[in-house]
Design an enzyme around this catalytic site. Structure first.
Site: not given
Length: 495
Positions: A120, A278, A378, A399
């Site tokens: 992050e 991902d 989610e 996304e």
């Protein structure tokens, strides 16, 4: 597929009339207003903390963590401002851009005894600094930057202000990069999940991480190496990717999800294209293009193709494709759950050269789930046709908007403008509050969560703004993507 989803599929097919030119301008400007509201709310109630609590109207503190690993992103480095500063220039808010750069280059510090997520901190904070530096120093953008610099509070000319911003941003990026490097001091070269900004890799720090976290640093570290001339950053990020790639299944070509950075052993049998995996595939392709690296490109294309072929479940009669988790070693399906994080996949399919129709079929599944709830949970279970009880939240993720943008730019299909309009309406109807925008805690009840992640600025609002701005004629655009084709090509490394 169940009857409810089939009915939604049929309805989707009839809603493809696009959005009028005048309405596109209105929607573009509405996103700009959303950005202004969210940013002002952060500055009034969240600054100088990493994030804003939009329901409590106060900052989320790095030194008062309450959400377990979810708070690993917090480091006391004004993450919202750093992560989202480039969006301020994208939407044409030159005054905010100047104010934010003045604050970042004067006040941000990484000399703090705090352990943060290596991943992050890289994608949100290092990435934000590098993006801002790129925008400030890119020759094509010089007029826009000088216009912004005229709004600076610093007692200097716009030219000198631009130079100062560039110098300080470079220094901050180099400082943070050096503090992240100790995470790579593992026997495998796979970085640890967390690193202490002052003390490095702590002995008692867990070595469990995932492919997405460990393999999603190529772009930022390659850029930092170019900027500083220090090849260690690019080398460490590449070694981590090499280590993960070597451990892919010989039978399916798939990498796993969780892995031990110390031993290099996969810790779970499953994999997919959602959480834990991902962005590993995404960065393989994007870094290959950025670095013009044929080896990375071969891996990226092979990885995307293997992941899609193995995880995709097709319903050709209704033009739907779902991507579900499978066993890494044999490709056997182990879940009927759809992850919202995987909604970026249609955009990556396009980037990797897949058939446009396949990307559209993949997008439609996520869009149908969104239409059912007015938000994208989610986790959605196809067998029970419900949001999974521990995955009912929808945290303002980017996304779906990202894939809509890329599909529109590729197809010019007005349906994706309709998608953007509905996303904007849902955010304003359900998530807009007095102090910004709040995530949805439960897609069934629309109960809100006291959460506004920095990626809402860095990605969600940016993609929605560009979806409508880039649908306009160049003379009507407000973003800096209003120049000739050659100039746009030169801007292809902008986030």
């Amino acid at each position: 597929m169940r009857r409810a989803l089939l009915l939604l599929a049929a309805a989707t097919a009839t809603t493809n009339d696009g959005v009028s030119y005048e309405a596109r301008i209105v929607l573009r400007d509405r996103v700009r207003d959303m950005h202004a509201h969210a940013l002002q709310s952060y500055m009034d109630h969240g600054y100088p903390h990493d994030e804003l609590l939009p329901l409590s109207c106060e900052g989320r503190r790095w030194d008062a963590r309450k959400r377990g690993t979810l708070d690993d992103s917090l480091g006391g480095y004004m993450m919202t401002l750093v992560d989202g500063v480039d969006t301020q220039l994208v939407v044409g808010d030159h005054e905010a851009f100047a104010r934010s750069l003045d604050i970042i280059t004067s006040e941000v510090s990484f000399d703090r005894d705090v352990s943060v997520s290596t991943f992050e901190a890289t994608i949100r904070v290092l990435g934000g600094l590098l993006s801002a530096h790129y925008l400030v120093t890119e020759p094509v953008l010089r007029p826009a930057i000088l216009r912004a610099a005229a709004n600076s509070t610093l007692d200097a000319s716009p030219v000198d202000t631009r130079r100062r911003w560039a110098r300080e941003l470079k220094g901050l990026a180099a400082d943070l990069g050096a503090r992240l490097l100790p995470a790579f001091r593992t026997p495998t070269g796979i970085p640890a999940h967390r690193v202490n900004l002052r003390r490095g890799l702590l002995n008692d720090e867990s070595r469990e991480t995932c492919a997405a976290a460990a393999g999603t640093m190529l772009l930022e570290f390659a850029r930092l190496s170019r900027l500083t001339g220090d090849r260690r950053y690019a080398q460490k990020a590449r070694e981590a990717v090499d280590a993960l790639w070597r451990r892919r299944s010989a039978r399916t070509d798939l990498v796993g999800s969780t892995i031990c950075a110390k031993t290099g052993r996969w810790l779970s049998p499953g994999t997919g294209i959602g959480a834990g995996v991902d962005s590993f595939y995404e960065y393989l392709v994007k870094a290959a293009l950025y670095e013009d690296d044929p080896v990375l490109l071969e891996r990226g294309l092979a990885g995307v193709a293997a992941a899609h072929q193995t995880t995709a479940v097709r319903d050709a009669s209704n033009n739907l494709t779902w991507n579900l988790d499978v066993r890494r070693d044999d490709g056997r399906r182990i879940s009927s759950r759809v992850s919202s994080l995987a909604a970026f996949w249609p955009s990556l399919l396009l980037l990797a050269g897949s058939d446009v129709g396949e990307a559209q079929m993949t997008f439609r599944g996520y869009w149908e789930i969104f239409r059912r709830f007015g938000a994208l949970p989610e986790l959605f279970d196809l067998d029970s046709e419900t949001a999974v009880h521990f995955g009912k939240d929808a945290p303002l993720r980017p996304e779906l908007a990202e894939s809509a943008l890329h599909l529109y730019l590729r197809t010019n299909d007005g349906h994706y403008l309709v998608v953007g309009r509905e996303l904007i309406n849902a955010l304003n109807d359900d998530s807009r509050v007095a102090c910004g925008f709040a995530a949805v805690a439960d897609v069934d009840s629309k109960r809100l969560d006291d959460r506004m992640d920095s990626y809402f600025f860095a990605e969600t609002l940016k993609y929605l703004f560009l979806l409508f701005d880039l649908s306009l004629e160049p003379q009507d655009r407000q973003s800096f993507f209003c120049c000739d084709e050659r100039s746009v090509h030169r801007l292809n490394s902008t986030r």
